[in-house]
Design an enzyme around this catalytic site. Structure first.
Site, short mmCIF file in Angstrom:
data_model
loop_
_atom_site.label_atom_id
_atom_site.label_comp_id
_atom_site.label_asym_id
_atom_site.label_seq_id
_atom_site.Cartn_x
_atom_site.Cartn_y
_atom_site.Cartn_z
N ARG A 1 36.13 31.74 42.23
CA ARG A 1 36.17 33.21 42.35
C ARG A 1 36.83 33.67 43.64
NH1 ARG A 1 30.11 34.79 41.51
NH2 ARG A 1 30.77 35.86 43.37
N CYS A 2 37.14 32.75 44.54
CA CYS A 2 37.72 33.08 45.84
C CYS A 2 39.23 32.90 45.81
CB CYS A 2 37.10 32.17 46.90
SG CYS A 2 37.87 32.29 48.52
#
Length: 121
Positions: free
Chosen positions: A11-12
């Site tokens: 998600r980063c």
């Protein structure tokens, strides 16, 4: 032997960019560990800190979750404290972390990754 292990959070965006850089660098054997699904235990964290070129305290993210956990800078000053905090709160680990057999770095800022992959600091 693994060329590179990346402790990754999909998600980063910075973590995704590091994974892309590893792929583009042509690493032959890449191990990707989603550290939120497979948190590092105490022994793995200690092994990581032994290789880490950054200060142990840098491995801990200081974000809203850090504050929500009631943590302060005094709680992450030593390697033992960092290990204890990250065992209890794996979501606080900086991302990405790139690991070779003999050394490791936090892949922030993004411009650190290419030099690490090329074998320089």
């Amino acid at each position: 032997m693994t060329d590179v292990t990346i402790l990754h959070n999909p998600r980063c965006s910075t973590s995704r960019a590091a994974l892309e850089a590893v792929t583009e660098a042509g690493a032959q054997d890449v191990e990707v560990i989603d550290y939120l699904k497979t948190p590092l235990d105490e022994a793995a964290l200690r092994a990581l800190l032994a290789k880490l070129e950054d200060a142990p305290t840098d491995l801990v993210r200081r974000d809203a979750a850090f504050a929500a956990a009631g943590l302060t800078e005094d709680d992450v000053q030593t390697a033992d404290q960092v290990v204890a905090v990250l065992v209890a709160h794996p979501q606080l680990m900086q991302r990405p972390v790139l690991v070779r057999p003999d050394r490791a770095i936090i892949g922030r800022p993004k411009n650190r990754v290419p030099g690490f992959l090329a074998g320089s600091s």
